[in-house]
Design an enzyme around this catalytic site. Structure first.
Site, PDB file in Angstrom:
ATOM      1  N   HIS A   9       8.662  44.764 -42.395  1.00  0.00           N
ATOM      2  CA  HIS A   9       7.848  44.037 -41.845  1.00  0.00           C
ATOM      3  C   HIS A   9       6.986  45.210 -40.930  1.00  0.00           C
ATOM      4  O   HIS A   9       7.572  46.532 -40.875  1.00  0.00           O
ATOM      5  CB  HIS A   9       8.226  42.833 -41.093  1.00  0.00           C
ATOM      6  CG  HIS A   9       8.487  41.793 -41.781  1.00  0.00           C
ATOM      7  ND1 HIS A   9       7.599  40.564 -42.337  1.00  0.00           N
ATOM      8  CD2 HIS A   9       9.569  41.223 -41.907  1.00  0.00           C
ATOM      9  CE1 HIS A   9       8.650  39.911 -43.114  1.00  0.00           C
ATOM     10  NE2 HIS A   9       9.705  40.509 -42.746  1.00  0.00           N
ATOM     11  N   THR A  59      10.586  33.847 -41.455  1.00  0.00           N
ATOM     12  CA  THR A  59       9.325  34.492 -41.118  1.00  0.00           C
ATOM     13  C   THR A  59       7.513  34.277 -42.573  1.00  0.00           C
ATOM     14  O   THR A  59       6.763  34.477 -41.912  1.00  0.00           O
ATOM     15  CB  THR A  59       9.187  35.348 -40.614  1.00  0.00           C
ATOM     16  OG1 THR A  59       9.383  36.515 -41.806  1.00  0.00           O
ATOM     17  CG2 THR A  59      10.112  35.216 -39.223  1.00  0.00           C
ATOM     18  N   HIS A 104      14.399  43.609 -43.240  1.00  0.00           N
ATOM     19  CA  HIS A 104      15.393  42.144 -43.099  1.00  0.00           C
ATOM     20  C   HIS A 104      15.813  42.472 -44.421  1.00  0.00           C
ATOM     21  O   HIS A 104      15.586  42.802 -45.000  1.00  0.00           O
ATOM     22  CB  HIS A 104      14.293  41.155 -43.157  1.00  0.00           C
ATOM     23  CG  HIS A 104      13.522  40.403 -41.901  1.00  0.00           C
ATOM     24  ND1 HIS A 104      12.882  40.143 -41.896  1.00  0.00           N
ATOM     25  CD2 HIS A 104      13.676  41.063 -40.753  1.00  0.00           C
ATOM     26  CE1 HIS A 104      12.082  40.238 -40.846  1.00  0.00           C
ATOM     27  NE2 HIS A 104      12.541  40.730 -39.807  1.00  0.00           N
ATOM     28  N   GLU A 144       8.804  42.520 -36.148  1.00  0.00           N
ATOM     29  CA  GLU A 144       8.790  40.957 -35.956  1.00  0.00           C
ATOM     30  C   GLU A 144       9.224  40.276 -34.710  1.00  0.00           C
ATOM     31  O   GLU A 144       8.609  40.176 -34.194  1.00  0.00           O
ATOM     32  CB  GLU A 144       8.982  39.696 -37.585  1.00  0.00           C
ATOM     33  CG  GLU A 144       8.276  39.894 -38.874  1.00  0.00           C
ATOM     34  CD  GLU A 144       8.592  39.440 -39.630  1.00  0.00           C
ATOM     35  OE1 GLU A 144       9.029  38.738 -40.562  1.00  0.00           O
ATOM     36  OE2 GLU A 144       7.452  39.009 -39.761  1.00  0.00           O
ATOM     37  N   HIS A 163      13.669  43.612 -47.500  1.00  0.00           N
ATOM     38  CA  HIS A 163      12.316  44.657 -47.128  1.00  0.00           C
ATOM     39  C   HIS A 163      12.039  44.579 -45.831  1.00  0.00           C
ATOM     40  O   HIS A 163      12.669  44.495 -44.309  1.00  0.00           O
ATOM     41  CB  HIS A 163      11.425  43.063 -47.412  1.00  0.00           C
ATOM     42  CG  HIS A 163      11.597  41.504 -46.898  1.00  0.00           C
ATOM     43  ND1 HIS A 163      12.818  40.515 -46.967  1.00  0.00           N
ATOM     44  CD2 HIS A 163      11.295  41.412 -45.683  1.00  0.00           C
ATOM     45  CE1 HIS A 163      12.558  40.286 -46.150  1.00  0.00           C
ATOM     46  NE2 HIS A 163      12.073  40.114 -44.803  1.00  0.00           N
ATOM     47  N   HIS A 222       2.567  40.209 -50.062  1.00  0.00           N
ATOM     48  CA  HIS A 222       2.177  41.040 -49.306  1.00  0.00           C
ATOM     49  C   HIS A 222       3.840  41.554 -48.371  1.00  0.00           C
ATOM     50  O   HIS A 222       3.896  42.287 -46.894  1.00  0.00           O
ATOM     51  CB  HIS A 222       3.028  39.214 -48.121  1.00  0.00           C
ATOM     52  CG  HIS A 222       3.977  38.807 -48.284  1.00  0.00           C
ATOM     53  ND1 HIS A 222       4.280  38.059 -49.460  1.00  0.00           N
ATOM     54  CD2 HIS A 222       5.079  38.960 -47.558  1.00  0.00           C
ATOM     55  CE1 HIS A 222       5.465  37.531 -48.936  1.00  0.00           C
ATOM     56  NE2 HIS A 222       5.858  37.724 -48.223  1.00  0.00           N
TER      57      HIS A 222
HETATM   58  N1  LIG Z   1      11.244  37.319 -43.423  1.00  0.00           N
HETATM   59  S1  LIG Z   1      12.398  36.523 -43.739  1.00  0.00           S
HETATM   60  O1  LIG Z   1      13.401  36.991 -43.768  1.00  0.00           O
HETATM   61  O2  LIG Z   1      11.938  35.539 -43.173  1.00  0.00           O
HETATM   62  C1  LIG Z   1      12.208  35.728 -45.577  1.00  0.00           C
HETATM   63  C2  LIG Z   1      13.408  36.445 -46.222  1.00  0.00           C
HETATM   64  C3  LIG Z   1      13.478  35.010 -47.736  1.00  0.00           C
HETATM   65  C4  LIG Z   1      12.279  34.453 -47.762  1.00  0.00           C
HETATM   66  N2  LIG Z   1      12.392  34.169 -49.044  1.00  0.00           N
HETATM   67  C5  LIG Z   1      10.677  32.758 -49.339  1.00  0.00           C
HETATM   68  C6  LIG Z   1      11.523  31.528 -50.788  1.00  0.00           C
HETATM   69  C7  LIG Z   1      11.121  31.989 -51.712  1.00  0.00           C
HETATM   70  C8  LIG Z   1      12.028  30.989 -52.546  1.00  0.00           C
HETATM   71  C9  LIG Z   1      11.924  29.981 -51.954  1.00  0.00           C
HETATM   72  O3  LIG Z   1      12.024  31.345 -49.781  1.00  0.00           O
HETATM   73  C10 LIG Z   1      10.573  34.531 -47.257  1.00  0.00           C
HETATM   74  C11 LIG Z   1      11.242  34.932 -45.654  1.00  0.00           C
HETATM   75 ZN   LIG Z   2      11.310  39.510 -43.320  1.00  0.00          ZN
END
Ligand SMILES: NS(=O)(=O)c1ccc(NCc2ccco2)cc1
Ligand SMILES: [Zn+2]
Length: 244
Positions: free
Chosen positions: A83, A186, A106, A93, A81, A51
Protein backbone atom coordinates in the site's frame (compact mmCIF):
# COMPACT_ATOMS: atom_id res chain seq x y z
CA UNK A 1 -31.08 -18.12 29.45
CA UNK A 2 -32.71 -14.68 29.28
CA UNK A 3 -33.69 -13.05 25.95
CA UNK A 4 -31.06 -10.90 24.25
CA UNK A 5 -31.55 -7.22 25.05
CA UNK A 6 -29.65 -4.12 23.92
CA UNK A 7 -27.57 -4.45 27.07
CA UNK A 8 -26.49 -7.95 26.07
CA UNK A 9 -22.80 -7.94 25.07
CA UNK A 10 -22.67 -7.05 21.34
CA UNK A 11 -19.62 -7.88 19.31
CA UNK A 12 -17.71 -4.68 18.52
CA UNK A 13 -16.27 -4.23 15.03
CA UNK A 14 -12.64 -5.26 14.54
CA UNK A 15 -11.61 -3.26 11.48
CA UNK A 16 -8.10 -2.48 10.19
CA UNK A 17 -5.85 -0.49 9.92
CA UNK A 18 -5.39 1.18 13.32
CA UNK A 19 -2.96 3.58 15.00
CA UNK A 20 -0.59 1.46 17.12
CA UNK A 21 -0.04 3.46 20.31
CA UNK A 22 3.12 1.73 21.46
CA UNK A 23 2.92 2.87 25.08
CA UNK A 24 -0.52 1.19 25.35
CA UNK A 25 0.73 -2.08 23.77
CA UNK A 26 1.11 -4.77 26.42
CA UNK A 27 4.19 -7.00 26.51
CA UNK A 28 2.95 -10.61 26.48
CA UNK A 29 5.64 -13.09 27.63
CA UNK A 30 3.53 -15.97 26.24
CA UNK A 31 4.09 -14.68 22.67
CA UNK A 32 6.65 -16.84 20.85
CA UNK A 33 9.13 -15.88 18.13
CA UNK A 34 7.64 -16.10 14.63
CA UNK A 35 8.41 -19.24 12.61
CA UNK A 36 8.71 -18.12 8.98
CA UNK A 37 9.62 -20.58 6.22
CA UNK A 38 9.31 -19.38 2.61
CA UNK A 39 10.34 -21.71 -0.23
CA UNK A 40 11.48 -19.59 -3.24
CA UNK A 41 10.14 -22.33 -5.52
CA UNK A 42 6.56 -21.43 -4.49
CA UNK A 43 6.66 -17.91 -6.01
CA UNK A 44 4.65 -17.98 -9.23
CA UNK A 45 3.58 -14.66 -10.76
CA UNK A 46 3.07 -10.93 -10.37
CA UNK A 47 -0.37 -9.54 -11.27
CA UNK A 48 -1.97 -6.06 -11.44
CA UNK A 49 -5.27 -6.39 -9.55
CA UNK A 50 -6.45 -2.85 -10.26
CA UNK A 51 -5.85 -1.15 -6.92
CA UNK A 52 -2.37 -2.67 -6.37
CA UNK A 53 -0.15 -5.54 -7.59
CA UNK A 54 0.12 -8.97 -5.96
CA UNK A 55 3.01 -11.40 -6.03
CA UNK A 56 1.24 -14.76 -5.84
CA UNK A 57 2.53 -18.08 -4.54
CA UNK A 58 1.62 -21.72 -5.11
CA UNK A 59 -0.50 -22.45 -2.01
CA UNK A 60 -1.43 -26.04 -2.96
CA UNK A 61 0.73 -27.40 -0.11
CA UNK A 62 2.41 -26.22 3.13
CA UNK A 63 5.81 -25.43 1.55
CA UNK A 64 5.77 -21.74 2.55
CA UNK A 65 4.28 -21.22 6.00
CA UNK A 66 4.00 -18.89 8.99
CA UNK A 67 3.42 -20.34 12.45
CA UNK A 68 4.19 -19.77 16.18
CA UNK A 69 4.23 -16.12 17.30
CA UNK A 70 0.65 -15.35 18.44
CA UNK A 71 -0.74 -18.13 16.22
CA UNK A 72 -2.13 -21.51 17.29
CA UNK A 73 -2.25 -22.98 13.75
CA UNK A 74 0.08 -22.94 10.75
CA UNK A 75 -0.78 -20.52 7.97
CA UNK A 76 0.10 -21.00 4.29
CA UNK A 77 1.64 -18.18 2.22
CA UNK A 78 -0.74 -16.94 -0.50
CA UNK A 79 0.46 -13.56 -1.78
CA UNK A 80 2.11 -10.28 -0.84
CA UNK A 81 1.33 -6.74 -1.94
CA UNK A 82 1.94 -3.13 -0.93
CA UNK A 83 0.00 0.00 0.00
CA UNK A 84 1.33 3.45 -0.83
CA UNK A 85 0.39 7.13 -1.01
CA UNK A 86 0.43 10.05 -3.45
CA UNK A 87 3.56 11.43 -1.78
CA UNK A 88 6.28 10.00 0.51
CA UNK A 89 4.54 11.73 3.47
CA UNK A 90 1.95 8.95 3.85
CA UNK A 91 0.98 5.65 2.28
CA UNK A 92 1.16 3.08 5.06
CA UNK A 93 -2.09 1.68 6.42
CA UNK A 94 -1.01 1.14 10.01
CA UNK A 95 0.33 4.19 11.83
CA UNK A 96 2.77 4.05 14.76
CA UNK A 97 2.17 6.62 17.54
CA UNK A 98 0.53 8.84 14.94
CA UNK A 99 3.46 8.53 12.51
CA UNK A 100 2.60 7.52 8.94
CA UNK A 101 5.14 5.76 6.71
CA UNK A 102 5.45 6.05 2.91
CA UNK A 103 4.35 2.47 2.26
CA UNK A 104 3.50 -0.88 3.87
CA UNK A 105 4.09 -4.50 2.78
CA UNK A 106 1.39 -7.10 3.54
CA UNK A 107 2.31 -10.80 3.44
CA UNK A 108 -0.95 -12.76 3.38
CA UNK A 109 -1.27 -16.30 4.81
CA UNK A 110 -4.37 -18.49 5.41
CA UNK A 111 -5.08 -21.12 8.07
CA UNK A 112 -4.46 -24.33 6.11
CA UNK A 113 -4.59 -26.38 9.31
CA UNK A 114 -8.31 -25.63 9.81
CA UNK A 115 -9.68 -24.57 6.43
CA UNK A 116 -9.57 -25.97 2.90
CA UNK A 117 -8.98 -22.77 0.91
CA UNK A 118 -8.12 -19.08 1.18
CA UNK A 119 -11.69 -18.08 0.29
CA UNK A 120 -13.13 -20.38 2.97
CA UNK A 121 -10.60 -19.11 5.54
CA UNK A 122 -11.72 -15.49 4.98
CA UNK A 123 -15.10 -16.46 6.48
CA UNK A 124 -13.59 -17.29 9.90
CA UNK A 125 -12.20 -15.13 12.72
CA UNK A 126 -8.89 -17.08 12.73
CA UNK A 127 -8.76 -17.54 8.95
CA UNK A 128 -5.86 -15.27 7.94
CA UNK A 129 -2.53 -14.08 9.34
CA UNK A 130 -0.99 -11.03 7.66
CA UNK A 131 2.56 -9.85 8.37
CA UNK A 132 2.76 -6.07 8.00
CA UNK A 133 6.16 -4.46 7.33
CA UNK A 134 6.52 -0.67 7.27
CA UNK A 135 8.65 0.93 4.54
CA UNK A 136 10.74 4.06 5.23
CA UNK A 137 12.58 6.25 2.70
CA UNK A 138 16.30 5.48 2.61
CA UNK A 139 18.89 3.57 0.59
CA UNK A 140 17.57 1.82 -2.55
CA UNK A 141 16.45 -1.70 -1.66
CA UNK A 142 18.00 -4.29 -4.03
CA UNK A 143 15.38 -6.95 -3.19
CA UNK A 144 12.53 -4.52 -3.95
CA UNK A 145 14.35 -3.57 -7.19
CA UNK A 146 13.88 -7.15 -8.37
CA UNK A 147 10.08 -6.63 -8.05
CA UNK A 148 10.13 -3.08 -9.49
CA UNK A 149 11.97 -4.33 -12.61
CA UNK A 150 8.86 -6.40 -13.41
CA UNK A 151 6.21 -3.70 -12.92
CA UNK A 152 6.41 -2.58 -16.57
CA UNK A 153 5.07 -6.03 -17.52
CA UNK A 154 1.91 -5.57 -15.41
CA UNK A 155 1.13 -1.90 -16.15
CA UNK A 156 -2.64 -2.28 -16.48
CA UNK A 157 -5.36 -4.20 -14.61
CA UNK A 158 -5.34 -8.03 -14.97
CA UNK A 159 -1.94 -8.06 -16.68
CA UNK A 160 0.29 -10.77 -15.17
CA UNK A 161 3.82 -12.03 -15.65
CA UNK A 162 5.77 -15.03 -14.31
CA UNK A 163 7.75 -14.23 -11.16
CA UNK A 164 9.62 -17.33 -10.03
CA UNK A 165 12.39 -18.21 -7.58
CA UNK A 166 11.75 -15.10 -5.47
CA UNK A 167 13.17 -15.37 -1.94
CA UNK A 168 10.64 -13.43 0.14
CA UNK A 169 12.67 -13.96 3.35
CA UNK A 170 15.31 -11.56 1.94
CA UNK A 171 12.71 -8.77 1.99
CA UNK A 172 12.13 -9.06 5.76
CA UNK A 173 14.07 -7.03 8.34
CA UNK A 174 16.63 -8.80 10.53
CA UNK A 175 14.67 -8.14 13.75
CA UNK A 176 11.34 -10.02 13.97
CA UNK A 177 9.87 -8.46 17.14
CA UNK A 178 6.25 -7.53 16.50
CA UNK A 179 2.93 -6.05 17.64
CA UNK A 180 -0.17 -8.20 17.16
CA UNK A 181 -3.92 -7.57 17.29
CA UNK A 182 -7.16 -8.96 15.82
CA UNK A 183 -8.46 -7.06 12.78
CA UNK A 184 -9.74 -7.26 9.23
CA UNK A 185 -8.94 -7.11 5.54
CA UNK A 186 -8.23 -3.46 4.66
CA UNK A 187 -9.96 -3.72 1.26
CA UNK A 188 -13.29 -5.17 0.18
CA UNK A 189 -14.83 -7.40 1.56
CA UNK A 190 -13.21 -6.07 4.84
CA UNK A 191 -13.73 -9.52 6.44
CA UNK A 192 -12.89 -9.65 10.17
CA UNK A 193 -10.65 -12.68 9.74
CA UNK A 194 -7.10 -11.37 10.22
CA UNK A 195 -4.56 -11.85 13.00
CA UNK A 196 -2.25 -8.91 12.27
CA UNK A 197 1.49 -9.32 12.98
CA UNK A 198 3.24 -5.95 12.48
CA UNK A 199 7.04 -6.06 12.54
CA UNK A 200 8.59 -3.33 14.67
CA UNK A 201 11.60 -2.82 12.31
CA UNK A 202 10.96 -1.04 8.99
CA UNK A 203 12.66 -1.86 5.68
CA UNK A 204 13.97 0.85 3.32
CA UNK A 205 12.89 1.94 -0.15
CA UNK A 206 14.26 4.94 -2.07
CA UNK A 207 11.94 7.72 -3.20
CA UNK A 208 12.74 6.88 -6.84
CA UNK A 209 11.86 3.21 -6.29
CA UNK A 210 8.55 4.13 -4.63
CA UNK A 211 7.65 6.37 -7.57
CA UNK A 212 7.50 3.23 -9.76
CA UNK A 213 4.55 1.91 -7.69
CA UNK A 214 2.57 5.04 -8.66
CA UNK A 215 3.16 4.25 -12.35
CA UNK A 216 0.79 1.28 -12.27
CA UNK A 217 -2.60 1.89 -13.86
CA UNK A 218 -6.12 0.88 -12.75
CA UNK A 219 -9.01 -0.39 -14.88
CA UNK A 220 -9.64 3.16 -16.20
CA UNK A 221 -5.92 3.43 -17.13
CA UNK A 222 -5.42 6.14 -14.50
CA UNK A 223 -2.33 5.93 -12.30
CA UNK A 224 -2.74 4.14 -8.94
CA UNK A 225 -1.41 7.08 -6.91
CA UNK A 226 -2.61 5.78 -3.53
CA UNK A 227 -4.35 2.72 -2.11
CA UNK A 228 -4.23 2.94 1.68
CA UNK A 229 -7.38 2.74 3.83
CA UNK A 230 -8.13 5.41 6.49
CA UNK A 231 -7.58 4.52 10.16
CA UNK A 232 -10.38 2.56 11.85
CA UNK A 233 -11.56 2.78 15.50
CA UNK A 234 -9.62 0.47 17.84
CA UNK A 235 -12.81 -0.03 19.98
CA UNK A 236 -11.92 -2.18 23.02
CA UNK A 237 -9.05 -4.01 21.35
CA UNK A 238 -5.62 -4.53 22.97
CA UNK A 239 -2.41 -4.53 20.97
CA UNK A 240 0.17 -7.00 22.32
CA UNK A 241 3.92 -6.68 21.94
CA UNK A 242 6.39 -9.55 21.64
CA UNK A 243 9.03 -7.52 23.48
CA UNK A 244 9.24 -5.13 26.44
N1 LIG B 1 -4.78 -5.47 2.61
S1 LIG B 1 -5.02 -6.89 3.30
O1 LIG B 1 -3.75 -7.57 3.52
O2 LIG B 1 -5.85 -6.70 4.51
C1 LIG B 1 -5.94 -7.92 2.22
C2 LIG B 1 -5.49 -9.22 1.93
C3 LIG B 1 -6.25 -10.04 1.08
C4 LIG B 1 -7.44 -9.55 0.53
N2 LIG B 1 -8.18 -10.41 -0.31
C5 LIG B 1 -9.52 -10.01 -0.76
C6 LIG B 1 -10.35 -11.24 -0.92
C7 LIG B 1 -10.50 -11.98 -2.04
C8 LIG B 1 -11.41 -12.99 -1.72
C9 LIG B 1 -11.77 -12.82 -0.42
O3 LIG B 1 -11.08 -11.75 0.09
C10 LIG B 1 -7.90 -8.26 0.81
C11 LIG B 1 -7.12 -7.44 1.67
ZN1 LIG C 1 -2.90 -5.02 2.21
Amino acid sequence: MGVCTSSTAQCLPRQSPIDIQTRRAKYDSSLKPLFIQYDPNTSKRIINVGHCFNVEFDDSSDRSVLSEGPLTSHYRLRQFHFHWGTSDRDGSEHVIDGQTYPAELHIVHWNSQRYSSFEEATKHSDGLAVIGVLLKIGEPNPVLQNIIDNLDKVKTKNKESPFEKFNLSNLLPKERTYWTYLGSLTTSPYSECVTWVLLQEAITISSEQLQHFRGLQNEDEEFILENHRPLQPIEKRLVKSSCK
